[in-house]
Enzyme design. Structure first.
Site, PDB file in Angstrom:
ATOM      1  N   THR A  80       0.849  -1.189   0.000  1.00  0.00           N
ATOM      2  CA  THR A  80       0.000   0.000   0.000  1.00  0.00           C
ATOM      3  C   THR A  80       0.886   1.240   0.000  1.00  0.00           C
ATOM      4  O   THR A  80       2.054   1.190   0.353  1.00  0.00           O
ATOM      5  CB  THR A  80      -0.946   0.020   1.217  1.00  0.00           C
ATOM      6  N   GLY A  81       0.310   2.365  -0.428  1.00  0.00           N
ATOM      7  CA  GLY A  81       1.114   3.570  -0.548  1.00  0.00           C
ATOM      8  C   GLY A  81       2.162   3.448  -1.629  1.00  0.00           C
ATOM      9  O   GLY A  81       3.238   4.042  -1.543  1.00  0.00           O
ATOM     10  N   TYR A  92       0.843  12.940  13.891  1.00  0.00           N
ATOM     11  CA  TYR A  92       1.612  11.939  13.147  1.00  0.00           C
ATOM     12  C   TYR A  92       2.377  11.061  14.127  1.00  0.00           C
ATOM     13  O   TYR A  92       2.357   9.827  14.024  1.00  0.00           O
ATOM     14  CB  TYR A  92       2.579  12.630  12.183  1.00  0.00           C
ATOM     15  N   SER A 152       2.291   4.478  -4.749  1.00  0.00           N
ATOM     16  CA  SER A 152       2.359   5.441  -5.855  1.00  0.00           C
ATOM     17  C   SER A 152       3.533   6.402  -5.744  1.00  0.00           C
ATOM     18  O   SER A 152       3.851   7.108  -6.710  1.00  0.00           O
ATOM     19  CB  SER A 152       1.052   6.239  -5.938  1.00  0.00           C
ATOM     20  N   SER A 153       4.194   6.450  -4.571  1.00  0.00           N
ATOM     21  CA  SER A 153       5.330   7.351  -4.417  1.00  0.00           C
ATOM     22  C   SER A 153       6.161   6.942  -3.205  1.00  0.00           C
ATOM     23  O   SER A 153       5.774   6.052  -2.439  1.00  0.00           O
ATOM     24  CB  SER A 153       4.859   8.809  -4.251  1.00  0.00           C
ATOM     25  N   GLY A 154       7.299   7.592  -3.045  1.00  0.00           N
ATOM     26  CA  GLY A 154       8.096   7.437  -1.847  1.00  0.00           C
ATOM     27  C   GLY A 154       8.572   6.021  -1.572  1.00  0.00           C
ATOM     28  O   GLY A 154       8.993   5.287  -2.469  1.00  0.00           O
ATOM     29  N   ILE A 155       8.492   5.637  -0.300  1.00  0.00           N
ATOM     30  CA  ILE A 155       8.979   4.332   0.140  1.00  0.00           C
ATOM     31  C   ILE A 155       8.233   3.201  -0.549  1.00  0.00           C
ATOM     32  O   ILE A 155       8.839   2.203  -0.966  1.00  0.00           O
ATOM     33  CB  ILE A 155       8.855   4.213   1.666  1.00  0.00           C
ATOM     34  N   GLY A 156       6.922   3.323  -0.667  1.00  0.00           N
ATOM     35  CA  GLY A 156       6.134   2.267  -1.299  1.00  0.00           C
ATOM     36  C   GLY A 156       6.551   2.027  -2.739  1.00  0.00           C
ATOM     37  O   GLY A 156       6.688   0.876  -3.179  1.00  0.00           O
TER      38      GLY A 156
END
Length: 336
Positions: A17-18, A159, A20-24
């Site tokens: 999951t997640g 957060y 579409s960008s970054g760590i994922g």
């Protein structure tokens, strides 16, 4: 201590999951390069389609399912789509998450709730939906916490609270699975500051553009830890020695760390005005990017994390360096 080794990566179906960008996204690319069948999940369908195409053109295998993890029915639909296509799930990575920059008293309740819906409840839904399938495959659940699972940061209070909650949930789930005798490994990843689009995706209540506090590490360091844990699960993995030091300092001297932490607000802000203050709390952000725009130095590797993941190799290297140094000294002494 690490758990028993799981299937080789090139025999695994991995849900991220997640993605579409970054760590994922970095994890999806790395896992696909190493032969895993990768399932991409995020809200940004356009970005996921492009990423799927890029992976396919590079010789990997992936497909995507548009998913808002804050909606359990969508997470259940994601799992059904994976089972319909592959018949199993070997590793499930709960990476989706976002932040809010602002003092706790200034943030609207609705935004606080939205953050928890994504960061905490999205991870809870992913974990509970994945478990029946992971029990069948003797698989691995990987949850993305943070150094903020152990310490708290000013201007990112909710957060930090969500990451503390993730740690409590993940630890409790691990204990229950052990009591049950379930063959599922559970790993909590705790990254330090990582150079992703994270600051740009955060909802910003301040009058300045946010940035990451140093030390900052590259996205691929977290992806390496996640991919490693899919095959060689561990209870906890810190990414970045800086984060491990902060966690240890908070545990040993919490009041001292509070004093240090109070000065971190300025380290999280640039001098220029915010570019997109609404962030991606409710709408999708720009996808397809693993890196952010951190203005300072980014650590290419975390020697602490690499040594934690590969202790025998590290010991052998250290021993080899020591042997070479000793041999050099002995050789030099014979020629004196």
């Amino acid at each position: 201590m690490p758990s028993a080794r799981k299937k080789p990566l090139d025999q695994q179906v991995i849900v991220i999951t997640g993605a579409s960008s970054g760590i994922g996204l970095a994890t999806a690319r790395m896992a696909a390069e190493r032969g895993a069948k990768v399932v991409l999940a995020a809200r940004n369908g356009e970005a996921l389609a492009e990423i799927q195409g890029d992976i396919a053109r590079s010789g990997g295998e992936a497909f995507h399912v548009v998913t808002d993890v804050s909606d359990r029915s969508q997470v259940e639909a994601l799992a059904r789509a994976v089972i319909d296509r592959y018949g199993r799930i070997d590793t499930w990575v709960n990476d989706a998450g976002l932040s809010i920059i602002g003092r706790l008293e200034d943030v609207e309740d609705a935004d606080h709730r939205r953050l928890f819906d994504v960061n905490f409840w999205g991870l809870v839904y992913g974990s509970l939906v994945a478990l029946p399938h992971l029990k069948k495959s003797r698989g691995t659940l990987i949850n993305l916490g943070s150094v903020a699972s152990d310490v708290a940061f000013p201007l990112q209070g909710m957060y930090s609270a969500s990451k503390h909650a993730i740690k409590g949930f993940t630890d409790s789930l691990r204990i229950e699975l052990k009591e049950e005798g379930a063959p599922v490994a559970v790993t909590l990843i705790k990254p330090a500051a990582i150079d992703t689009p994270f600051p740009a995706h955060a909802r910003n209540y301040t009058d300045r553009e946010p940035k990451l506090p140093p030390p900052v590490y590259r996205t691929e360091e977290v992806a390496e830890a996640i991919v490693h844990a899919a095959e060689y699960p561990r209870r906890d993995i810190y990414v970045g020695g800086g984060g491990r030091i902060m966690s240890a300092a908070q545990a040993v001297a919490p009041r001292v760390f509070d004093a240090v932490g109070s000065g971190m607000a300025g380290l999280q802000m640039r001098d220029d005005p915010p570019r997109r203050p609404e962030g991606s709390l409710y709408e999708t952000g720009v996808g397809g990017r693993t890196r952010g725009s951190h203005p300072g130095y980014v650590m290419r590797r975390s020697l602490y994390t690499r040594s934690a993941l590969h202790p025998l190799t590290t010991a052998a290297v250290v021993a080899g360096v020591g042997f070479a140094a000793a041999a050099s000294l002995m050789g030099g002494s014979r020629h004196r």
